[in-house]
Structures are given as structure tokens and as C-alpha cells.
Design a protein around this motif. Structure first.
Motif, PDB file in Angstrom:
ATOM      1  N   VAL A 219      -3.567  19.021  -0.658  1.00 49.79           N
ATOM      2  CA  VAL A 219      -4.614  18.610  -1.584  1.00 49.79           C
ATOM      3  C   VAL A 219      -5.668  17.831  -0.807  1.00 49.79           C
ATOM      4  O   VAL A 219      -5.341  16.873  -0.099  1.00 49.79           O
ATOM      5  N   ALA A 220      -6.930  18.256  -0.947  1.00 46.82           N
ATOM      6  CA  ALA A 220      -8.041  17.531  -0.331  1.00 46.82           C
ATOM      7  C   ALA A 220      -8.906  16.943  -1.431  1.00 46.82           C
ATOM      8  O   ALA A 220      -9.408  17.684  -2.284  1.00 46.82           O
ATOM      9  N   THR A 221      -9.072  15.637  -1.439  1.00 49.91           N
ATOM     10  CA  THR A 221      -9.903  14.979  -2.442  1.00 49.91           C
ATOM     11  C   THR A 221     -11.333  14.845  -1.918  1.00 49.91           C
ATOM     12  O   THR A 221     -11.549  14.622  -0.727  1.00 49.91           O
ATOM     13  N   ALA A 222     -12.297  14.991  -2.836  1.00 52.56           N
ATOM     14  CA  ALA A 222     -13.707  14.971  -2.441  1.00 52.56           C
ATOM     15  C   ALA A 222     -14.536  14.078  -3.353  1.00 52.56           C
ATOM     16  O   ALA A 222     -15.706  14.353  -3.617  1.00 52.56           O
ATOM     17  N   GLY A 223     -13.934  13.001  -3.856  1.00 52.81           N
ATOM     18  CA  GLY A 223     -14.664  12.044  -4.683  1.00 52.81           C
ATOM     19  C   GLY A 223     -15.247  12.700  -5.924  1.00 52.81           C
ATOM     20  O   GLY A 223     -14.573  13.426  -6.652  1.00 52.81           O
ATOM     21  N   ALA A 224     -16.555  12.465  -6.135  1.00 51.75           N
ATOM     22  CA  ALA A 224     -17.227  13.027  -7.312  1.00 51.75           C
ATOM     23  C   ALA A 224     -17.277  14.553  -7.262  1.00 51.75           C
ATOM     24  O   ALA A 224     -17.532  15.198  -8.278  1.00 51.75           O
ATOM     25  N   GLY A 225     -17.020  15.125  -6.084  1.00 50.52           N
ATOM     26  CA  GLY A 225     -16.996  16.582  -5.937  1.00 50.52           C
ATOM     27  C   GLY A 225     -15.690  17.209  -6.368  1.00 50.52           C
ATOM     28  O   GLY A 225     -15.508  18.427  -6.234  1.00 50.52           O
ATOM     29  N   GLY A 226     -14.755  16.395  -6.859  1.00 49.42           N
ATOM     30  CA  GLY A 226     -13.472  16.924  -7.317  1.00 49.42           C
ATOM     31  C   GLY A 226     -12.443  16.940  -6.192  1.00 49.42           C
ATOM     32  O   GLY A 226     -12.439  16.075  -5.318  1.00 49.42           O
ATOM     33  N   SER A 227     -11.606  17.945  -6.191  1.00 46.29           N
ATOM     34  CA  SER A 227     -10.588  18.086  -5.157  1.00 46.29           C
ATOM     35  C   SER A 227     -10.294  19.567  -4.956  1.00 46.29           C
ATOM     36  O   SER A 227     -10.795  20.428  -5.699  1.00 46.29           O
ATOM     37  N   TYR A 228      -9.478  19.855  -3.937  1.00 49.48           N
ATOM     38  CA  TYR A 228      -9.134  21.236  -3.598  1.00 49.48           C
ATOM     39  C   TYR A 228      -7.627  21.328  -3.402  1.00 49.48           C
ATOM     40  O   TYR A 228      -7.011  20.437  -2.813  1.00 49.48           O
ATOM     41  N   LEU A 229      -7.060  22.413  -3.895  1.00 45.90           N
ATOM     42  CA  LEU A 229      -5.616  22.627  -3.825  1.00 45.90           C
ATOM     43  C   LEU A 229      -5.345  23.941  -3.114  1.00 45.90           C
ATOM     44  O   LEU A 229      -5.914  24.981  -3.456  1.00 45.90           O
ATOM     45  N   LEU A 230      -4.469  23.898  -2.122  1.00 48.74           N
ATOM     46  CA  LEU A 230      -4.049  25.100  -1.404  1.00 48.74           C
ATOM     47  C   LEU A 230      -2.529  25.138  -1.390  1.00 48.74           C
ATOM     48  O   LEU A 230      -1.878  24.161  -1.001  1.00 48.74           O
ATOM     49  N   THR A 231      -1.964  26.257  -1.851  1.00 51.32           N
ATOM     50  CA  THR A 231      -0.512  26.413  -1.909  1.00 51.32           C
ATOM     51  C   THR A 231      -0.093  27.643  -1.118  1.00 51.32           C
ATOM     52  O   THR A 231      -0.931  28.450  -0.700  1.00 51.32           O
ATOM     53  N   ARG A 232       1.205  27.794  -0.937  1.00 52.00           N
ATOM     54  CA  ARG A 232       1.720  28.935  -0.178  1.00 52.00           C
ATOM     55  C   ARG A 232       1.587  30.244  -0.955  1.00 52.00           C
ATOM     56  O   ARG A 232       1.617  31.311  -0.370  1.00 52.00           O
ATOM     57  N   GLU A 233       1.482  30.148  -2.266  1.00 53.46           N
ATOM     58  CA  GLU A 233       1.303  31.334  -3.079  1.00 53.46           C
ATOM     59  C   GLU A 233      -0.173  31.499  -3.431  1.00 53.46           C
ATOM     60  O   GLU A 233      -0.867  30.516  -3.677  1.00 53.46           O
TER      61      GLU A 233
END
Length: 307
Positions: A219-233
Motif C-alpha cells: 500500500v502506497a499512501t499519497a496524502g490528499a491524492g489517496g492511496s494505491y493498492l497492489l496485490t499478488r492477484e
């Protein structure tokens, strides 16, 4: 302060065992970042906020109703006293070992929009180690472990993995290249980091963590830009998670990432999907931005009702 082997054998099971990362932040409010070069700059009241990343995650998880245990090295100094008092007021079950170098410190500059710049004094000696007889009884009772990236915590990975307990970590603003962070990135089951460090390279860095490590999700957080989720699936492209609109004006982003982690772990321990956990993290992080320091944290009831 307790010593090795402390804690009764019949202690309740821990939902989350947090290890490392306590300290005191000195928060200085400025008009803008970066600060203009000057011999002297007038600022508002300078505040001391005990907590830092490990303390904030522990406090956030406890506020959500989770059973939390927090272990760390801490100094026999006035700042250590602040940390112990703050954790006790927040209901966190904390056991500390004596740190010969004193309690960790940081000076955080915070601008009018809530953005911050942190100067962190980790101060732990390189050879600092937490004895197995101190942490192992607590590890054996943990459903989940969250390791701060203080150097001594990396030496707990072997025991954590052998016990089969899921482990998370927060790499903060890792740029994907600094070797200090790699063991944490590759050995944790759940990895958090800020997109600010790698910037436009955040996608490749997240993919590298999955490719080279054991993580099930990054999970990468980006403040007011939200966040990003990357999983194996699924896709190799990180999925965007929209930011949650804060329920009040933003006054301080200190601790927002830690609150996000707490919200995510709350969802994970409740058996929610990873996407749902990221949404819960976004809500908790947004709430934390509306207050100074870690003075107010979202409860489980408020988090559930905000969905």
C-alpha cells in the motif's frame, strides 16, 4: 520499566503486537514549506507530541477496539516519561526496555495546509538488540505483528516467520533504493509506504516489493491524492484508492499515515478484503488530519459508520 521475561503467562491474546518506533515529536507550525532562509522566524506555539510511528499505530489500533501490546526501548528521561504517560492515557499496554541513548526525538515543520517536513533523531546504537526472552512470550500470543523500521526490530523477523504470525511494516518515504529498508520490504507480509519517496517510480517500487519479497499486498499512501493498492492477484498496475474527505478542516498531517495503517489492520483482522481495508485506512487517515498530533483518534464505531 520492565525487564526480560516480564508479563504473566495467562496474559490475554494480542490482536496486534507493535514493536519499536516510540518517541516525541516537537511540532513547529510555519507559513509554508520549504521554510525561507532567515536568521530568525516567528512561529506559533511550539508543541511536544509523544507517540511517533509505533506509538501512533498502537494508539490508533487501541482506539479502534483492538487488544494491543507495544514493546520498545525507551530512555529514562523526561521525553520517555511523556511517551509512557501518553500511551497510558490512551490505554495502550506498553512495556519498555531501557535505551542507553535516550528516547527518540523528531522536529516536524508543519505548514498551513497540514503538510510536514520531519527531522528524525533515531539515536539507537547499531548494536541495540531486544532479548528474545523479552519479546517471544508476547509474540506467541499475537494475531498480528507490526514492526517499525527501527534497526533492532529487523532481528525479530526470523522468530515472527517461524511462529507463522502475519507481520506488517511501514517503510515511510522509501525511495526503493536505500538498502536499510530492503529487509523490511521483502520480509513483511503487508507493506506500507509513502508515495512521496519514490514519486513517479512508486509503481515499479511496489512491484519490486511483491516480486522480491513475501508480501501479499503493498500500500502506497499519497496524502490528499489517496492511496494505491497492489496485490499478488489481478493487475500489475497499483489500484487507486480515493482519498476520503476529512470530516473537518485539515490542521496537521502528522500521524495520518499511522492512522491509515491502524484502520487497515482493523479491517484485516476482521476478515475484510484488501480493498475494503484500504478504504477503512483512508477514512482513519483523513480523520487524523483534523486534529493536532495524535490527540484524537477514530473509534471502531465511528469508522464503521463512516463507510
Amino acid at each position: 520499566m520492565t525487564g526480560p521475561g516480564a508479563g504473566p503467562a495467562d496474559e490475554p491474546r494480542h490482536d496486534v503486537l507493535v514493536v519499536g518506533g516510540s518517541g516525541v515529536d516537537t511540532v513547529v507550525r510555519v507559513d509554508s514549506l520549504p521554510v525561507p532562509l532567515a536568521d530568525s522566524v516567528g512561529v506559533g506555539p511550539i508543541r511536544e507530541w509523544p507517540g511517533q510511528t509505533g506509538g501512533n499505530v498502537a494508539l490508533g489500533c487501541h482506539a479502534l477496539g483492538l487488544n494491543v501490546k507495544f514493546l520498545d526501548f525507551i530512555g529514562d528521561d523526561w521525553t520517555g516519561g511523556q511517551v509512557r504517560e501518553h500511551l497510558a492515557k490512551g490505554g495502550v499496554d506498553f512495556e519498555g526496555m531501557h535505551s542507553p541513548s535516550g528516547t527518540r526525538r523528531a522536529v516536524n515543520l508543519v505548514d498551513k495546509t497540514g503538510r510536514r517536513m520531519s527531522f528524525h533523531d533515531a539515536r539507537d546504537p547499531e548494536d541495540l538488540r531486544m532479548p528474545r526472552e523479552f519479546y517471544l512470550p508476547h509474540l506467541e500470543r499475537a494475531r498480528h505483528v507490526h514492526l517499525s523500521i527501527t534497526n533492532f526490530t529487523r532481528f525479530l523477523f526470523d522468530d515472527i516467520i517461524e511462529q507463522g504470525v502475519p507481520v506488517s511494516t511501514d517503510l515511510h518515504d522509501w525511495d526503493g533504493m536505500d538498502t536499510y529498508h530492503r529487509e523490511f520490504a521483502y520480509r513483511a507480509d503487508l507493506v506500507f509506504l509513502s508515495a512521496a519517496g519514490a514519486r513517479e517510480r512508486i509503481g515499479p517500487v511496489m512491484r519490486e516489493i511483491l516480486r522480491e519479497g513475501r508480501a501479499q499486498a503493498v500500500v502506497a499512501t499519497a496524502g490528499a491524492g489517496g492511496s494505491y493498492l497492489l496485490t499478488r492477484e489481478g493487475s500489475r498496475t497499483p489500484r487507486p484508492v480515493p482519498a476520503t474527505v476529512p470530516p473537518a478542516p485539515v490542521v496537521d498531517s502528522n500521524g495520518a499515515g499511522d492512522a491509515y495503517v491502524a484502520g487497515f489492520l482493523y479491517g484485516r483482522l476482521a476478515g475484510r478484503s484488501l480493498d475494503d481495508c484500504a478504504h477503512l485506512g483512508a477514512i482513519a487517515g483523513a480523520y487524523a488530519c483534523t486534529v493536532e498530533g495524535s490527540s484524537s483518534l477514530i473509534t471502531g464505531e465511528a469508522l464503521r459508520s463512516a463507510r
